[in-house]
Design a protein around this motif. Structure first.
Motif, PDB file in Angstrom:
ATOM      1  N   ASP A   1       0.884  -1.157   0.000  1.00  0.00           N
ATOM      2  CA  ASP A   1       0.000   0.000   0.000  1.00  0.00           C
ATOM      3  C   ASP A   1       0.929   1.216   0.000  1.00  0.00           C
ATOM      4  O   ASP A   1       1.418   1.638   1.048  1.00  0.00           O
ATOM      5  N   TRP A   2       1.206   1.735  -1.191  1.00  0.00           N
ATOM      6  CA  TRP A   2       2.182   2.815  -1.327  1.00  0.00           C
ATOM      7  C   TRP A   2       1.708   4.097  -0.655  1.00  0.00           C
ATOM      8  O   TRP A   2       2.505   4.839  -0.091  1.00  0.00           O
ATOM      9  N   GLU A   3       0.418   4.349  -0.702  1.00  0.00           N
ATOM     10  CA  GLU A   3      -0.117   5.579  -0.126  1.00  0.00           C
ATOM     11  C   GLU A   3       0.117   5.632   1.386  1.00  0.00           C
ATOM     12  O   GLU A   3       0.477   6.666   1.940  1.00  0.00           O
ATOM     13  N   ASN A   4      -0.086   4.478   2.054  1.00  0.00           N
ATOM     14  CA  ASN A   4       0.088   4.420   3.508  1.00  0.00           C
ATOM     15  C   ASN A   4       1.428   3.828   3.928  1.00  0.00           C
ATOM     16  O   ASN A   4       1.673   3.625   5.120  1.00  0.00           O
ATOM     17  N   GLN A   5       2.278   3.514   2.943  1.00  0.00           N
ATOM     18  CA  GLN A   5       3.624   3.009   3.212  1.00  0.00           C
ATOM     19  C   GLN A   5       3.626   1.767   4.101  1.00  0.00           C
ATOM     20  O   GLN A   5       4.338   1.694   5.106  1.00  0.00           O
ATOM     21  N   LYS A   6       2.775   0.778   3.723  1.00  0.00           N
ATOM     22  CA  LYS A   6       2.761  -0.437   4.528  1.00  0.00           C
ATOM     23  C   LYS A   6       2.574  -1.673   3.666  1.00  0.00           C
ATOM     24  O   LYS A   6       2.061  -1.610   2.547  1.00  0.00           O
ATOM     25  N   LEU A   7       3.036  -2.797   4.211  1.00  0.00           N
ATOM     26  CA  LEU A   7       2.837  -4.107   3.580  1.00  0.00           C
ATOM     27  C   LEU A   7       1.539  -4.694   4.086  1.00  0.00           C
ATOM     28  O   LEU A   7       1.235  -4.611   5.273  1.00  0.00           O
ATOM     29  N   ILE A   8       0.818  -5.318   3.181  1.00  0.00           N
ATOM     30  CA  ILE A   8      -0.433  -5.984   3.538  1.00  0.00           C
ATOM     31  C   ILE A   8      -0.291  -7.459   3.176  1.00  0.00           C
ATOM     32  O   ILE A   8      -0.025  -7.783   2.013  1.00  0.00           O
ATOM     33  N   PRO A   9      -0.434  -8.368   4.156  1.00  0.00           N
ATOM     34  CA  PRO A   9      -0.382  -9.789   3.831  1.00  0.00           C
ATOM     35  C   PRO A   9      -1.613 -10.185   3.010  1.00  0.00           C
ATOM     36  O   PRO A   9      -2.748  -9.940   3.429  1.00  0.00           O
ATOM     37  N   VAL A  10      -1.376 -10.763   1.825  1.00  0.00           N
ATOM     38  CA  VAL A  10      -2.485 -11.227   0.981  1.00  0.00           C
ATOM     39  C   VAL A  10      -2.267 -12.702   0.647  1.00  0.00           C
ATOM     40  O   VAL A  10      -1.137 -13.182   0.575  1.00  0.00           O
ATOM     41  N   ILE A  11      -3.360 -13.410   0.445  1.00  0.00           N
ATOM     42  CA  ILE A  11      -3.308 -14.849   0.194  1.00  0.00           C
ATOM     43  C   ILE A  11      -2.748 -15.132  -1.192  1.00  0.00           C
ATOM     44  O   ILE A  11      -3.162 -14.520  -2.185  1.00  0.00           O
ATOM     45  N   LEU A  12      -1.810 -16.069  -1.237  1.00  0.00           N
ATOM     46  CA  LEU A  12      -1.253 -16.571  -2.493  1.00  0.00           C
ATOM     47  C   LEU A  12      -1.828 -17.970  -2.706  1.00  0.00           C
ATOM     48  O   LEU A  12      -1.400 -18.912  -2.037  1.00  0.00           O
ATOM     49  N   PRO A  13      -2.802 -18.128  -3.610  1.00  0.00           N
ATOM     50  CA  PRO A  13      -3.395 -19.460  -3.806  1.00  0.00           C
ATOM     51  C   PRO A  13      -2.439 -20.449  -4.469  1.00  0.00           C
ATOM     52  O   PRO A  13      -2.476 -21.640  -4.200  1.00  0.00           O
ATOM     53  N   SER A  14      -1.561 -19.934  -5.344  1.00  0.00           N
ATOM     54  CA  SER A  14      -0.558 -20.771  -6.010  1.00  0.00           C
ATOM     55  C   SER A  14       0.447 -19.853  -6.684  1.00  0.00           C
ATOM     56  O   SER A  14       0.175 -18.662  -6.891  1.00  0.00           O
ATOM     57  N   LEU A  15       1.577 -20.422  -7.050  1.00  0.00           N
ATOM     58  CA  LEU A  15       2.571 -19.628  -7.771  1.00  0.00           C
ATOM     59  C   LEU A  15       2.155 -19.381  -9.217  1.00  0.00           C
ATOM     60  O   LEU A  15       2.753 -18.555  -9.907  1.00  0.00           O
ATOM     61  N   ASP A  16       1.125 -20.104  -9.666  1.00  0.00           N
ATOM     62  CA  ASP A  16       0.644 -19.961 -11.038  1.00  0.00           C
ATOM     63  C   ASP A  16      -0.533 -18.996 -11.170  1.00  0.00           C
ATOM     64  O   ASP A  16      -1.047 -18.800 -12.263  1.00  0.00           O
ATOM     65  N   CYS A  17      -0.968 -18.411 -10.050  1.00  0.00           N
ATOM     66  CA  CYS A  17      -2.120 -17.510 -10.131  1.00  0.00           C
ATOM     67  C   CYS A  17      -1.733 -16.243 -10.891  1.00  0.00           C
ATOM     68  O   CYS A  17      -0.550 -15.935 -11.060  1.00  0.00           O
ATOM     69  N   GLU A  18      -2.728 -15.520 -11.340  1.00  0.00           N
ATOM     70  CA  GLU A  18      -2.471 -14.263 -12.050  1.00  0.00           C
ATOM     71  C   GLU A  18      -1.859 -13.248 -11.096  1.00  0.00           C
ATOM     72  O   GLU A  18      -2.344 -13.055  -9.980  1.00  0.00           O
ATOM     73  N   MET A  19      -0.763 -12.643 -11.527  1.00  0.00           N
ATOM     74  CA  MET A  19      -0.043 -11.680 -10.692  1.00  0.00           C
ATOM     75  C   MET A  19      -0.096 -10.293 -11.313  1.00  0.00           C
ATOM     76  O   MET A  19      -0.256 -10.149 -12.519  1.00  0.00           O
ATOM     77  N   VAL A  20       0.051  -9.300 -10.445  1.00  0.00           N
ATOM     78  CA  VAL A  20       0.249  -7.925 -10.894  1.00  0.00           C
ATOM     79  C   VAL A  20       1.591  -7.463 -10.348  1.00  0.00           C
ATOM     80  O   VAL A  20       2.042  -7.942  -9.309  1.00  0.00           O
ATOM     81  N   CYS A  21       2.219  -6.553 -11.059  1.00  0.00           N
ATOM     82  CA  CYS A  21       3.506  -6.009 -10.631  1.00  0.00           C
ATOM     83  C   CYS A  21       3.315  -4.551 -10.254  1.00  0.00           C
ATOM     84  O   CYS A  21       2.596  -3.814 -10.930  1.00  0.00           O
ATOM     85  N   ASP A  22       3.985  -4.146  -9.172  1.00  0.00           N
ATOM     86  CA  ASP A  22       3.907  -2.740  -8.789  1.00  0.00           C
ATOM     87  C   ASP A  22       5.060  -1.967  -9.418  1.00  0.00           C
ATOM     88  O   ASP A  22       5.763  -2.481 -10.285  1.00  0.00           O
ATOM     89  N   ARG A  23       5.286  -0.791  -8.927  1.00  0.00           N
ATOM     90  CA  ARG A  23       6.269   0.102  -9.556  1.00  0.00           C
ATOM     91  C   ARG A  23       7.703  -0.399  -9.495  1.00  0.00           C
ATOM     92  O   ARG A  23       8.557   0.067 -10.212  1.00  0.00           O
ATOM     93  N   TYR A  24       8.000  -1.355  -8.617  1.00  0.00           N
ATOM     94  CA  TYR A  24       9.359  -1.894  -8.541  1.00  0.00           C
ATOM     95  C   TYR A  24       9.413  -3.353  -8.976  1.00  0.00           C
ATOM     96  O   TYR A  24      10.300  -4.094  -8.575  1.00  0.00           O
ATOM     97  N   ASP A  25       8.455  -3.760  -9.781  1.00  0.00           N
ATOM     98  CA  ASP A  25       8.338  -5.133 -10.257  1.00  0.00           C
ATOM     99  C   ASP A  25       8.142  -6.148  -9.138  1.00  0.00           C
ATOM    100  O   ASP A  25       8.459  -7.318  -9.288  1.00  0.00           O
ATOM    101  N   LEU A  26       7.638  -5.699  -8.008  1.00  0.00           N
ATOM    102  CA  LEU A  26       7.268  -6.613  -6.930  1.00  0.00           C
ATOM    103  C   LEU A  26       5.897  -7.169  -7.263  1.00  0.00           C
ATOM    104  O   LEU A  26       4.983  -6.419  -7.610  1.00  0.00           O
ATOM    105  N   ARG A  27       5.762  -8.482  -7.167  1.00  0.00           N
ATOM    106  CA  ARG A  27       4.524  -9.140  -7.586  1.00  0.00           C
ATOM    107  C   ARG A  27       3.642  -9.497  -6.396  1.00  0.00           C
ATOM    108  O   ARG A  27       4.140  -9.757  -5.307  1.00  0.00           O
TER     109      ARG A  27
END
Length: 176
Positions: A64-90
């Motif tokens: 969450d770039w606006e609030n400068q914090k990490l949010i734990p989100v569920i990863l169902p699998s390594l094959d799920c659809e990913m999005v990349c942020d401004r630093y290519d973090l998925r």
């Protein structure tokens, strides 16, 4: 890390992940947050696959770039659809958040680590803010290669020390 070949990085990463997966902390945790590796980090894919196979809930950080914090989100699998942020973090495109209080083990990356439980991150303080959250009661674990251990990491007041550090060669635990 840049001096290692891709094969060396993969072999050492697997060794580090195998050591981490064998720890009591990993085996007993049902909700584990791990980072999705970038090119010059330990490859966490083996540990993520192992956790998913073991029926654990795997979480990854969404930023969450606006609030400068990490949010734990569920990863169902390594094959799920990913999005990349401004630093290519998925992170998963369908990002379902989980409260940090429910996470039992947080595996953190770093550029360097010392043998007193300190880590050198990338300077944003995101993991330190997450680990210092008042509701987090779990274990934090650095995951690295032995090549990343340095004599002394510079420490600031807001830096949160590690409970443990796992490398391709050892598991080290630190006093809280």
């Amino acid at each position: 890390m840049k001096n290692l070949s891709k094969e060396q990085l993969q072999d050492k990463s697997r060794e580090a992940c195998e050591k981490m997966c064998a720890t009591q902390e990993f085996q007993q945790a049902s909700k584990i947050m791990m980072f999705l590796s970038i090119e010059i980090e330990v490859d966490t894919s083996y540990a993520i696959e192992k956790a998913l196979q073991d029926g654990k809930m795997v979480l990854v950080p969404a930023i969450d770039w606006e609030n400068q914090k990490l949010i734990p989100v569920i990863l169902p699998s390594l094959d799920c659809e990913m999005v990349c942020d401004r630093y290519d973090l998925r992170h998963p495109a369908e990002a379902e958040a989980v409260a940090v209080r429910d996470v039992e083990l947080i595996v953190v990356p770093g550029m360097g680590f010392d043998l007193m439980g300190n880590r050198l991150g990338r300077g944003g303080g995101f993991y330190d803010r997450l680990l210092s959250h008042s509701s987090f009661r779990g274990v934090n674990c650095g995951l690295a290669l032995e090549e990343q251990i340095i004599e002394k990491v510079p420490v600031l007041d807001h830096d949160v020390p590690l409970n443990m550090l796992v490398t391709d060669q050892a598991v080290r635990r630190f006093e809280k």
